[in-house]
Design a protein around this motif. Structure first.
Motif, mmCIF file in Angstrom:
data_model
loop_
_atom_site.group_PDB
_atom_site.id
_atom_site.type_symbol
_atom_site.label_atom_id
_atom_site.label_comp_id
_atom_site.label_asym_id
_atom_site.label_seq_id
_atom_site.Cartn_x
_atom_site.Cartn_y
_atom_site.Cartn_z
ATOM 1 N N VAL A 54 -4.842 7.992 1.082
ATOM 2 C CA VAL A 54 -4.751 6.751 1.854
ATOM 3 C C VAL A 54 -5.901 6.809 2.845
ATOM 4 C CG1 VAL A 54 -3.327 5.309 3.346
ATOM 5 C CG2 VAL A 54 -2.237 6.733 1.597
ATOM 6 N N PRO A 94 -5.496 5.940 -8.145
ATOM 7 C CA PRO A 94 -4.554 5.420 -7.154
ATOM 8 C C PRO A 94 -4.953 5.704 -5.707
ATOM 9 C CG PRO A 94 -3.710 7.459 -8.052
ATOM 10 C CD PRO A 94 -4.980 7.150 -8.812
ATOM 11 N N LYS A 99 -5.678 4.345 -2.042
ATOM 12 C CA LYS A 99 -5.212 3.214 -1.238
ATOM 13 C C LYS A 99 -6.171 3.006 -0.067
ATOM 14 C CE LYS A 99 -1.826 3.660 -4.100
ATOM 15 N NZ LYS A 99 -1.681 2.794 -5.277
ATOM 16 N N SER A 130 -7.301 1.195 3.302
ATOM 17 C CA SER A 130 -6.767 0.490 4.460
ATOM 18 C C SER A 130 -7.925 -0.024 5.305
ATOM 19 C CB SER A 130 -5.884 1.427 5.295
ATOM 20 O OG SER A 130 -4.776 1.879 4.539
ATOM 21 N N LEU A 157 4.097 -1.595 2.180
ATOM 22 C CA LEU A 157 3.330 -0.401 1.841
ATOM 23 C C LEU A 157 4.036 0.605 0.924
ATOM 24 C CD1 LEU A 157 1.395 0.217 5.168
ATOM 25 C CD2 LEU A 157 0.448 -0.482 2.952
ATOM 26 N N ILE A 192 3.247 -0.449 -2.533
ATOM 27 C CA ILE A 192 1.799 -0.370 -2.793
ATOM 28 C C ILE A 192 1.378 1.077 -2.972
ATOM 29 C CG2 ILE A 192 -0.476 -0.799 -1.787
ATOM 30 C CD1 ILE A 192 0.814 -3.236 -0.339
ATOM 31 N N TRP A 193 1.844 1.958 -2.106
ATOM 32 C CA TRP A 193 1.485 3.369 -2.195
ATOM 33 C C TRP A 193 2.101 4.033 -3.425
ATOM 34 C CZ3 TRP A 193 2.760 4.493 3.651
ATOM 35 C CH2 TRP A 193 1.691 4.024 4.451
ATOM 36 N N PRO A 222 -5.215 1.293 -7.894
ATOM 37 C CA PRO A 222 -5.950 1.295 -6.631
ATOM 38 C C PRO A 222 -5.624 0.014 -5.875
ATOM 39 C CG PRO A 222 -7.423 0.733 -8.430
ATOM 40 C CD PRO A 222 -6.112 1.118 -9.059
ATOM 41 N N ALA A 223 -5.651 0.075 -4.554
ATOM 42 C CA ALA A 223 -5.284 -1.105 -3.781
ATOM 43 C C ALA A 223 -6.072 -1.181 -2.487
ATOM 44 C CB ALA A 223 -3.793 -1.100 -3.469
ATOM 45 N N TYR A 224 -6.431 -2.411 -2.118
ATOM 46 C CA TYR A 224 -7.046 -2.682 -0.820
ATOM 47 C C TYR A 224 -6.045 -3.460 0.012
ATOM 48 C CZ TYR A 224 -9.884 -4.918 2.778
ATOM 49 O OH TYR A 224 -10.375 -5.365 3.991
ATOM 50 N N ARG A 249 5.543 -6.903 -5.248
ATOM 51 C CA ARG A 249 4.152 -6.975 -5.710
ATOM 52 C C ARG A 249 3.987 -8.208 -6.602
ATOM 53 N NH1 ARG A 249 3.440 -3.020 -9.302
ATOM 54 N NH2 ARG A 249 1.169 -3.083 -9.278
#
Length: 304
Positions: free
Chosen positions: A64, A90, A92, A94, A139, A142-143, A148-150, A167
């Motif tokens: 993260v 994966p 994440k 922030s 979160l 998402i986590w 992958p995530a923005y 989601r």
């Protein structure tokens, strides 16, 4: 619960999580002493941080990572695209002080194209919570995802009690037959206030919290287009590539038409200042938003 409290609790429960920062500890000040070697500060080296995160993800970790949104999404873009995006790791991301939340900063520190940049990466998910409560509730899912995530980090306190996060789903605050306002992130509260002002003028106004922009809730957009006479997109982002573009893409994909008013930044950066001044100058106070929407709707209704 705050962002840091949630991240601490989650990291202590899951040893795969590694917290990283490029010398931006505003949200995670207490974590070095708690996580020890699982907290990594690379210094002002966003590209290095992203590369390290990709390597850690390849070894089974869930990084993260934290940085100012403009530097995370732009300075490190090639590394995010190549090291994380191609392998669909994966990691994440922030992004801190995105959009108008960078209020006093000039163009170099304004992240008003981050949604467009990040959603263009295949497999990258994009989330923009309305406030800290919305952020904290979103979160864990998402986590926990393998994607992958923005995340546009929004640590501002809000007064609205949000529905559980899903989601790819919008939060339906209200439905309206005249207008539906679609908004994400920090401007959610102002959009709610603008809706109340418009309702006082006798309009039926819906409101959608578009906290998940990729994947996006196409069904909610289409439903709003079918049941409202006009749509309004509200975002502290360039008009190109953000929510307005997403709505246009969804409508085109499903061969639908709708009258859409975009409230966004058009081909320019915003004038820096105290946040209240920025909102006033750029026309994003509830009163100025409501006035723009009301005028546009009346012109549309008259033309019909």
């Amino acid at each position: 619960m705050t962002y840091e409290e949630l991240l601490t609790e989650t990291a202590l429960a899951d040893e795969r999580i590694v917290v990283m920062t490029a010398e931006n500890r505003a949200l995670v000040r207490n974590m070095p002493k708690i996580l020890g070697s699982r907290f990594i500060d690379t210094g002002i080296t966003e590209q290095t941080m992203v590369g390290m995160a990709a390597g850690l993800a390849l070894r089974g970790r869930i990084p993260v990572i934290h940085a100012l949104a403009p530097f995370l999404t732009m300075r490190a873009y090639e590394f995010i695209r190549t090291d994380i995006g191609i392998a669909r790791l994966p990691v994440k991301l922030s992004g801190y002080i995105p959009g108008f939340l960078s209020d006093g900063n000039g163009p170099t520190h304004q992240s008003i194209e981050d949604v467009a940049i990040m959603r263009g990466i295949p497999g990258m998910e994009v989330y923009c919570p309305a406030d800290e409560d919305d952020l904290v509730s979103s979160l864990p899912a998402i986590w926990a995802s393998d994607a992958p995530a923005y995340v546009r980090i929004n640590h501002k306190k809000g007064a609205y009690y949000h529905a559980p996060f899903q989601r790819g789903k919008a939060e339906v605050i209200a439905e309206g037959s005249d207008l539906t306002i679609l908004v994400y992130g920090f401007l959610f509260e102002n959009a709610m206030a603008a809706r109340a002002l418009l309702e006082k003028e006798g309009l039926s106004v819906g409101l959608l919290n578009m906290r998940s922009l990729k994947p996006v809730d196409e069904e909610a957009i289409l439903h709003a287009a079918q049941h409202s006479r006009k749509l309004v997109t509200v975002e502290d982002h360039l008009q190109t590539g953000g929510l307005h573009s997403i709505v246009a893409e969804v409508l085109l994909k499903h061969r639908m038409t709708a009258d859409v008013l975009p409230l966004a930044l058009k081909e320019r950066w915003f004038k820096p200042g105290v946040l209240s001044q920025v909102l006033d100058i750029e026309g994003f106070t509830p009163e100025k938003m409501a006035a723009q929407i009301y005028s546009s709707f009346k012109s549309y209704a008259y033309a019909q």
